[in-house]
Design a protein around this motif. Structure first.
Motif, PDB file in Angstrom:
ATOM      1  N   GLU A  78     -29.046  38.068  37.330  1.00 53.05           N
ATOM      2  CA  GLU A  78     -29.025  37.886  38.779  1.00 53.05           C
ATOM      3  C   GLU A  78     -30.384  37.408  39.277  1.00 53.05           C
ATOM      4  O   GLU A  78     -30.497  36.465  40.097  1.00 53.05           O
ATOM      5  CB  GLU A  78     -28.640  39.203  39.463  1.00 53.05           C
ATOM      6  CG  GLU A  78     -27.170  39.571  39.240  1.00 53.05           C
ATOM      7  CD  GLU A  78     -26.841  40.942  39.807  1.00 53.05           C
ATOM      8  OE1 GLU A  78     -27.782  41.605  40.319  1.00 53.05           O
ATOM      9  OE2 GLU A  78     -25.647  41.340  39.735  1.00 53.05           O
ATOM     10  N   ILE A  79     -31.469  38.070  38.762  1.00 51.96           N
ATOM     11  CA  ILE A  79     -32.833  37.677  39.173  1.00 51.96           C
ATOM     12  C   ILE A  79     -33.125  36.254  38.746  1.00 51.96           C
ATOM     13  O   ILE A  79     -33.736  35.463  39.477  1.00 51.96           O
ATOM     14  CB  ILE A  79     -33.854  38.669  38.582  1.00 51.96           C
ATOM     15  CG1 ILE A  79     -33.681  40.050  39.240  1.00 51.96           C
ATOM     16  CG2 ILE A  79     -35.273  38.170  38.752  1.00 51.96           C
ATOM     17  CD1 ILE A  79     -34.344  41.176  38.482  1.00 51.96           C
ATOM     18  N   ARG A  80     -32.652  35.923  37.487  1.00 56.28           N
ATOM     19  CA  ARG A  80     -32.910  34.577  36.986  1.00 56.28           C
ATOM     20  C   ARG A  80     -32.214  33.533  37.846  1.00 56.28           C
ATOM     21  O   ARG A  80     -32.754  32.468  38.139  1.00 56.28           O
ATOM     22  CB  ARG A  80     -32.436  34.475  35.532  1.00 56.28           C
ATOM     23  CG  ARG A  80     -32.834  33.179  34.836  1.00 56.28           C
ATOM     24  CD  ARG A  80     -32.645  33.350  33.334  1.00 56.28           C
ATOM     25  NE  ARG A  80     -31.247  33.500  32.988  1.00 56.28           N
ATOM     26  CZ  ARG A  80     -30.396  32.482  32.818  1.00 56.28           C
ATOM     27  NH1 ARG A  80     -30.796  31.249  32.951  1.00 56.28           N
ATOM     28  NH2 ARG A  80     -29.152  32.730  32.499  1.00 56.28           N
ATOM     29  N   LEU A  81     -30.972  33.851  38.235  1.00 62.65           N
ATOM     30  CA  LEU A  81     -30.258  32.927  39.105  1.00 62.65           C
ATOM     31  C   LEU A  81     -30.959  32.755  40.452  1.00 62.65           C
ATOM     32  O   LEU A  81     -31.082  31.629  40.992  1.00 62.65           O
ATOM     33  CB  LEU A  81     -28.820  33.417  39.304  1.00 62.65           C
ATOM     34  CG  LEU A  81     -27.913  33.365  38.064  1.00 62.65           C
ATOM     35  CD1 LEU A  81     -26.623  34.142  38.337  1.00 62.65           C
ATOM     36  CD2 LEU A  81     -27.611  31.943  37.677  1.00 62.65           C
ATOM     37  N   ILE A  82     -31.413  33.914  40.960  1.00 65.06           N
ATOM     38  CA  ILE A  82     -32.136  33.846  42.255  1.00 65.06           C
ATOM     39  C   ILE A  82     -33.413  33.024  42.106  1.00 65.06           C
ATOM     40  O   ILE A  82     -33.735  32.164  42.931  1.00 65.06           O
ATOM     41  CB  ILE A  82     -32.433  35.272  42.743  1.00 65.06           C
ATOM     42  CG1 ILE A  82     -31.102  35.980  43.104  1.00 65.06           C
ATOM     43  CG2 ILE A  82     -33.356  35.254  43.949  1.00 65.06           C
ATOM     44  CD1 ILE A  82     -31.226  37.486  43.233  1.00 65.06           C
ATOM     45  N   LEU A  83     -34.148  33.322  41.003  1.00 67.08           N
ATOM     46  CA  LEU A  83     -35.397  32.579  40.754  1.00 67.08           C
ATOM     47  C   LEU A  83     -35.128  31.097  40.534  1.00 67.08           C
ATOM     48  O   LEU A  83     -35.906  30.230  40.965  1.00 67.08           O
ATOM     49  CB  LEU A  83     -36.110  33.174  39.543  1.00 67.08           C
ATOM     50  CG  LEU A  83     -36.746  34.558  39.768  1.00 67.08           C
ATOM     51  CD1 LEU A  83     -37.195  35.128  38.431  1.00 67.08           C
ATOM     52  CD2 LEU A  83     -37.913  34.479  40.732  1.00 67.08           C
ATOM     53  N   LYS A  84     -34.032  30.818  39.839  1.00 65.30           N
ATOM     54  CA  LYS A  84     -33.686  29.425  39.591  1.00 65.30           C
ATOM     55  C   LYS A  84     -33.400  28.694  40.899  1.00 65.30           C
ATOM     56  O   LYS A  84     -33.823  27.539  41.108  1.00 65.30           O
ATOM     57  CB  LYS A  84     -32.461  29.369  38.655  1.00 65.30           C
ATOM     58  CG  LYS A  84     -32.215  27.977  38.107  1.00 65.30           C
ATOM     59  CD  LYS A  84     -31.050  28.055  37.105  1.00 65.30           C
ATOM     60  CE  LYS A  84     -30.826  26.660  36.526  1.00 65.30           C
ATOM     61  NZ  LYS A  84     -29.687  26.661  35.583  1.00 65.30           N
ATOM     62  N   ALA A  85     -32.672  29.382  41.765  1.00 65.05           N
ATOM     63  CA  ALA A  85     -32.388  28.763  43.066  1.00 65.05           C
ATOM     64  C   ALA A  85     -33.683  28.523  43.864  1.00 65.05           C
ATOM     65  O   ALA A  85     -33.896  27.455  44.480  1.00 65.05           O
ATOM     66  CB  ALA A  85     -31.426  29.654  43.838  1.00 65.05           C
ATOM     67  N   VAL A  86     -34.532  29.564  43.788  1.00 66.02           N
ATOM     68  CA  VAL A  86     -35.828  29.441  44.499  1.00 66.02           C
ATOM     69  C   VAL A  86     -36.648  28.311  43.906  1.00 66.02           C
ATOM     70  O   VAL A  86     -37.284  27.509  44.626  1.00 66.02           O
ATOM     71  CB  VAL A  86     -36.575  30.786  44.449  1.00 66.02           C
ATOM     72  CG1 VAL A  86     -37.994  30.617  44.994  1.00 66.02           C
ATOM     73  CG2 VAL A  86     -35.824  31.838  45.244  1.00 66.02           C
ATOM     74  N   LEU A  87     -36.669  28.227  42.567  1.00 66.33           N
ATOM     75  CA  LEU A  87     -37.438  27.183  41.888  1.00 66.33           C
ATOM     76  C   LEU A  87     -36.874  25.798  42.201  1.00 66.33           C
ATOM     77  O   LEU A  87     -37.632  24.830  42.365  1.00 66.33           O
ATOM     78  CB  LEU A  87     -37.422  27.413  40.363  1.00 66.33           C
ATOM     79  CG  LEU A  87     -38.337  28.516  39.845  1.00 66.33           C
ATOM     80  CD1 LEU A  87     -38.019  28.821  38.385  1.00 66.33           C
ATOM     81  CD2 LEU A  87     -39.790  28.100  39.971  1.00 66.33           C
ATOM     82  N   ASP A  88     -35.561  25.713  42.243  1.00 63.26           N
ATOM     83  CA  ASP A  88     -34.965  24.425  42.599  1.00 63.26           C
ATOM     84  C   ASP A  88     -35.400  23.987  44.011  1.00 63.26           C
ATOM     85  O   ASP A  88     -35.736  22.803  44.250  1.00 63.26           O
ATOM     86  CB  ASP A  88     -33.444  24.521  42.536  1.00 63.26           C
ATOM     87  CG  ASP A  88     -32.958  24.648  41.089  1.00 63.26           C
ATOM     88  OD1 ASP A  88     -33.648  24.128  40.161  1.00 63.26           O
ATOM     89  OD2 ASP A  88     -31.840  25.237  40.840  1.00 63.26           O
ATOM     90  N   LYS A  89     -35.375  24.995  44.899  1.00 61.56           N
ATOM     91  CA  LYS A  89     -35.822  24.678  46.256  1.00 61.56           C
ATOM     92  C   LYS A  89     -37.293  24.260  46.262  1.00 61.56           C
ATOM     93  O   LYS A  89     -37.692  23.308  46.939  1.00 61.56           O
ATOM     94  CB  LYS A  89     -35.620  25.888  47.157  1.00 61.56           C
ATOM     95  CG  LYS A  89     -34.159  26.131  47.490  1.00 61.56           C
ATOM     96  CD  LYS A  89     -34.034  27.374  48.372  1.00 61.56           C
ATOM     97  CE  LYS A  89     -32.557  27.666  48.693  1.00 61.56           C
ATOM     98  NZ  LYS A  89     -32.407  28.873  49.521  1.00 61.56           N
ATOM     99  N   CYS A  90     -38.110  24.998  45.478  1.00 58.33           N
ATOM    100  CA  CYS A  90     -39.546  24.661  45.389  1.00 58.33           C
ATOM    101  C   CYS A  90     -39.743  23.268  44.808  1.00 58.33           C
ATOM    102  O   CYS A  90     -40.587  22.483  45.274  1.00 58.33           O
ATOM    103  CB  CYS A  90     -40.264  25.691  44.561  1.00 58.33           C
ATOM    104  SG  CYS A  90     -40.419  27.300  45.346  1.00 58.33           S
ATOM    105  N   HIS A  91     -38.921  22.990  43.729  1.00 58.49           N
ATOM    106  CA  HIS A  91     -39.017  21.664  43.106  1.00 58.49           C
ATOM    107  C   HIS A  91     -38.664  20.567  44.099  1.00 58.49           C
ATOM    108  O   HIS A  91     -39.337  19.525  44.160  1.00 58.49           O
ATOM    109  CB  HIS A  91     -38.112  21.587  41.865  1.00 58.49           C
ATOM    110  CG  HIS A  91     -38.710  22.250  40.660  1.00 58.49           C
ATOM    111  ND1 HIS A  91     -39.869  21.818  40.052  1.00 58.49           N
ATOM    112  CD2 HIS A  91     -38.292  23.322  39.927  1.00 58.49           C
ATOM    113  CE1 HIS A  91     -40.147  22.569  39.027  1.00 58.49           C
ATOM    114  NE2 HIS A  91     -39.187  23.514  38.934  1.00 58.49           N
TER     115      HIS A  91
END
Length: 469
Positions: A421-434
């Motif tokens: 769940e955290i990884r998915l959240i982080l991935k979404a955040v990272l995608d937004k950051c990217h």
């Protein structure tokens, strides 16, 4: 064990014997040489051993799966798999010493070798053949003994019947006892009277005949004397004829003398004949006495018939006695045969007793060995109990560790889900950051390219000026 007392059979002979005599039905049809020798199948070899024990010792199939009652076992379910093998080993260890095999081991049941199984099976087959032959001999002896006993019983019955017949012949029935007594008394009286009359008449006749004989002897003497005198006179006449010539007058006188002597002799002969006729008349008077004698002879004949009847009865009794003697002789023969058979049976019993003593010794040795095995088994059982306790403790520890591992797995799974769940959240955040970083990067890259182009143009202008100068 190389110097054996029984022949070593080949594997093919053993297989054929097992198919024809030990196994039956589908077991015999499905038996193959590879099931017993080479790489044997343990279930087939165990089945063959069980069938041999059933045939020889009378052990049933359920005995292989029975737990001994004299042994206290804590957990009998542990021994369920090992119990048939152990019972098979115990029974085979009892059987094989009788087959002259004393080195049977538990390894021969669990991990059999080809040479040892061939030796064991050949010894067992030899013992089975010997047992069958001795059984046939014993049955023949038993049958002959039974026939001899039946024959002796039959002879005894015949002897009893003959004895009863003799008693019936010797015993007079009560109805005819009085008549027989009267008849015997009358026969005795008649015999006495006949003997007395016969003696009196015989003495009288003997006296008369003796007198007649004396008279006839006297007459015969006189005749003999006359004959002798005639013979002497003839001799003298012949002598005188030879000596003297006779004159006719003397011859006439001599002839007259001879005629007178002949006349005298004729007279004497007539007198003798007259006396003989008188004696004959006297003898003719005898028929009356002869009639009486004939009556007495008839009575004697009747008595003789009675005697013949008694003789026939006595002959029948003698025949019965002879039959009795022959039956007694046959009984003696049967008794001698019975004694010989009894001796044979006693000898067999003695042999059986010695065999039983040997079996008792072997059983005692087996029981001692069993006791040692049981003691070892108890020790093994104690060790096994300790090992079982250790195993149970280890199993408890393993269960605890498994529980801990399961808990850790559950925790790890929970943590993994949380991490996902955290990884998915982080991935979404990272995608937004990217995405947010790509836009300024693109703008900075465009500005940087423009600046680089400007710098390159300035450098090109500088180089061109330098070259010009």
């Amino acid at each position: 064990m190389e110097t054996l007392t029984f022949p070593r059979y080949s594997p093919d002979d053993i297989i054929t014997y097992l198919r024809s005599h030990i196994l039956e039905g589908a077991e015999a049809r499905n038996l193959v040489k590879g099931d017993v020798f080479g790489n044997p199948r343990l279930e087939v070899l165990h089945l063959i051993y069980l069938r041999i024990l059933q045939k020889v010792c009378g052990i049933r199939l359920e005995h292989a799966y029975m737990m001994p009652f004299n042994v206290d076992i804590m957990y009998p379910q542990i021994y369920e798999g090992f119990l048939p093998v152990c019972n098979l080993y115990i029974h085979m260890e009892r059987l094989l010493p009788m087959c002259r095999i004393s080195d049977f081991q538990i390894a021969d049941v669990l991990n059999p070798k080809t040479k040892r199984t061939v030796r064991f099976l050949s010894g067992i087959l030899n013992f089975v053949n010997f047992r069958e032959s001795r059984r046939e001999v014993y049955l023949e002896l038993q049958q002959s003994y039974k026939l001899a006993m039946e024959k002796s019983q039959h002879l005894e019955a015949v002897n009893r019947e003959a004895a009863l017949k003799l008693e019936k012949l010797n015993t007079v029935p009560a109805e005819h006892e009085a008549e027989i007594k009267q008849l015997t008394e009358s026969i005795r009286e008649l015999e006495q009277l006949l003997r007395q009359d016969y003696r009196r008449k015989q003495t009288a006749l003997q006296e008369v005949t003796s007198q007649k004989k004396t008279d006839i002897a006297e007459r015969t003497q006189k005749l003999n004397e006359c004959k002798v005198s005639l013979a002497t006179l003839k001799e003298e006449q012949e002598q005188l004829k030879s000596k003297i010539v006779e004159s006719p007058e003397e011859r006439k006188s001599y002839n007259e003398m001879m005629k007178e002597t002949i006349k005298k002799l004729k007279r004497s002969k007539q007198e003798v004949t007259e006396k003989y006729e008188g004696y004959r008349d006297v003898v003719e008077v005898l028929p009356s006495c002869q009639v009486e004698l004939q009556l007495y002879q008839k009575k004697m004949e009747i008595q003789g018939e009675n005697v013949e009847r008694l003789a026939s009865v006595s002959s029948e009794a003698r025949n019965l006695e002879d039959q009795l003697e022959s039956s007694q002789v046959e009984l003696k023969k049967a008794k001698t045969d019975e004694m010989s058979l009894k001796r044979m049976v006693t000898a067999k019993h003695e042999k059986l007793a010695t065999a039983e003593i040997q079996l008792k010794k072997m059983r005692e040795d087996i029981e001692q060995h069993k006791c040692t095995v049981l003691e070892h088994f108890n020790k093994v059982q104690e060790k096994r109990g300790a090992v079982y306790d250790k195993v149970m403790a280890i199993r408890k520890e393993i269960k605890q560790k498994k529980d801990k591992i399961e808990q850790l797995k559950d925790d790890a799974e929970e943590k993994a889900t949380k991490a996902k769940e955290i990884r998915l959240i982080l991935k979404a955040v990272l995608d937004k950051c990217h995405e947010s970083l790509l836009k300024p990067a693109k703008t900075s890259a465009a500005s940087r390219a423009e600046k680089i182009d400007e710098i390159r143009e300035g450098l090109f202008s500088i180089q061109s000026s330098v070259n010009a100068s």
